[in-house]
Design a protein around this motif. Structure first.
Motif, PDB file in Angstrom:
ATOM      1  N   THR A   1       0.830  -1.205   0.000  1.00  0.00           N
ATOM      2  CA  THR A   1       0.000   0.000   0.000  1.00  0.00           C
ATOM      3  C   THR A   1       0.864   1.253   0.000  1.00  0.00           C
ATOM      4  N   ILE A   2       1.900   1.267   0.801  1.00  0.00           N
ATOM      5  CA  ILE A   2       2.816   2.414   0.836  1.00  0.00           C
ATOM      6  C   ILE A   2       3.442   2.618  -0.537  1.00  0.00           C
ATOM      7  N   LYS A   3       3.918   1.534  -1.149  1.00  0.00           N
ATOM      8  CA  LYS A   3       4.526   1.620  -2.477  1.00  0.00           C
ATOM      9  C   LYS A   3       3.520   2.121  -3.505  1.00  0.00           C
ATOM     10  N   SER A   4       2.278   1.666  -3.415  1.00  0.00           N
ATOM     11  CA  SER A   4       1.238   2.113  -4.345  1.00  0.00           C
ATOM     12  C   SER A   4       0.963   3.605  -4.197  1.00  0.00           C
ATOM     13  N   VAL A   5       0.940   4.081  -2.971  1.00  0.00           N
ATOM     14  CA  VAL A   5       0.694   5.510  -2.729  1.00  0.00           C
ATOM     15  C   VAL A   5       1.851   6.345  -3.271  1.00  0.00           C
ATOM     16  N   LEU A   6       3.081   5.903  -3.045  1.00  0.00           N
ATOM     17  CA  LEU A   6       4.236   6.625  -3.583  1.00  0.00           C
ATOM     18  C   LEU A   6       4.186   6.668  -5.108  1.00  0.00           C
ATOM     19  N   ALA A   7       3.875   5.550  -5.728  1.00  0.00           N
ATOM     20  CA  ALA A   7       3.780   5.501  -7.190  1.00  0.00           C
ATOM     21  C   ALA A   7       2.667   6.421  -7.689  1.00  0.00           C
ATOM     22  N   TYR A   8       1.543   6.415  -7.000  1.00  0.00           N
ATOM     23  CA  TYR A   8       0.421   7.280  -7.388  1.00  0.00           C
ATOM     24  C   TYR A   8       0.818   8.748  -7.313  1.00  0.00           C
ATOM     25  N   LYS A   9       1.479   9.127  -6.226  1.00  0.00           N
ATOM     26  CA  LYS A   9       1.885  10.527  -6.062  1.00  0.00           C
ATOM     27  C   LYS A   9       2.898  10.944  -7.130  1.00  0.00           C
ATOM     28  N   LEU A  10       3.820  10.043  -7.470  1.00  0.00           N
ATOM     29  CA  LEU A  10       4.777  10.343  -8.540  1.00  0.00           C
ATOM     30  C   LEU A  10       4.068  10.521  -9.882  1.00  0.00           C
TER      31      LEU A  10
ATOM     32  N   LYS B   1      14.364   8.936  -3.537  1.00  0.00           N
ATOM     33  CA  LYS B   1      14.761  10.341  -3.364  1.00  0.00           C
ATOM     34  C   LYS B   1      14.998  11.014  -4.711  1.00  0.00           C
ATOM     35  N   ARG B   2      15.652  10.301  -5.630  1.00  0.00           N
ATOM     36  CA  ARG B   2      15.892  10.863  -6.972  1.00  0.00           C
ATOM     37  C   ARG B   2      14.587  11.098  -7.714  1.00  0.00           C
ATOM     38  N   ALA B   3      13.646  10.178  -7.580  1.00  0.00           N
ATOM     39  CA  ALA B   3      12.350  10.333  -8.246  1.00  0.00           C
ATOM     40  C   ALA B   3      11.598  11.534  -7.681  1.00  0.00           C
ATOM     41  N   ALA B   4      11.609  11.666  -6.382  1.00  0.00           N
ATOM     42  CA  ALA B   4      10.944  12.805  -5.746  1.00  0.00           C
ATOM     43  C   ALA B   4      11.572  14.116  -6.203  1.00  0.00           C
TER      44      ALA B   4
ATOM     45  N   VAL C   1      10.591  15.526  -9.642  1.00  0.00           N
ATOM     46  CA  VAL C   1       9.292  16.206  -9.776  1.00  0.00           C
ATOM     47  C   VAL C   1       9.160  17.357  -8.770  1.00  0.00           C
ATOM     48  N   GLY C   2      10.298  17.780  -8.204  1.00  0.00           N
ATOM     49  CA  GLY C   2      10.290  18.922  -7.290  1.00  0.00           C
ATOM     50  C   GLY C   2       9.719  18.616  -5.920  1.00  0.00           C
ATOM     51  N   MET C   3       9.834  17.370  -5.491  1.00  0.00           N
ATOM     52  CA  MET C   3       9.337  16.969  -4.176  1.00  0.00           C
ATOM     53  C   MET C   3      10.498  16.419  -3.352  1.00  0.00           C
ATOM     54  N   ARG C   4      10.220  16.052  -2.119  1.00  0.00           N
ATOM     55  CA  ARG C   4      11.229  15.398  -1.295  1.00  0.00           C
ATOM     56  C   ARG C   4      10.596  14.211  -0.581  1.00  0.00           C
ATOM     57  N   LEU C   5      11.402  13.241  -0.297  1.00  0.00           N
ATOM     58  CA  LEU C   5      10.965  12.040   0.399  1.00  0.00           C
ATOM     59  C   LEU C   5      11.207  12.240   1.883  1.00  0.00           C
ATOM     60  N   GLU C   6      10.193  11.966   2.692  1.00  0.00           N
ATOM     61  CA  GLU C   6      10.336  12.072   4.146  1.00  0.00           C
ATOM     62  C   GLU C   6       9.983  10.729   4.772  1.00  0.00           C
TER      63      GLU C   6
END
Length: 97
Positions: free
Chosen positions: A29-38, A80-83, A86-91
């Motif tokens: 689920t976490i991975k799916s949410v990260l992929a969706y946000k990207l 982190k590179r993916a974030a 797209v101008g985001m950051r991973l926390e």
């Protein structure tokens, strides 16, 4: 006075814990949410997968693995590179279980 349902919202988590799949489902689920946000950020910026891979200095197939919810082998560095692309950051955070 309305009677409060003590079991509301706890059945699925309990079921997953009992059958031993809770951690796997939570990770997927976490991975799916990260992929969706990207994907959402890419759409907002009109970035194709090929262009995104280029921004990350990786291949398109490697980027596809990042978006695959079944693939849990993605490193923090890649996320982190993916974030950043797209101008985001991973926390991340650690909490008591």
């Amino acid at each position: 006075m309305a009677k409060k349902n003590l079991y509301l919202g706890s059945m699925l988590e309990s079921l997953l814990r009992e059958d031993g799949t809770y951690a796997d489902v939570k990770n997927q689920t976490i991975k799916s949410v990260l992929a969706y946000k990207l994907k959402e950020a890419m759409e907002e910026q009109n970035l194709s997968k090929a262009r995104m891979a280029e921004h990350m200095a990786t291949s398109r197939s490697q980027f596809d693995r990042l978006l695959d919810p079944e693939n849990e082998g993605v490193t923090l560095h890649t996320l982190k590179r993916a974030a950043a692309a797209v101008g985001m950051r991973l926390e991340l955070e650690l909490r008591q279980a």
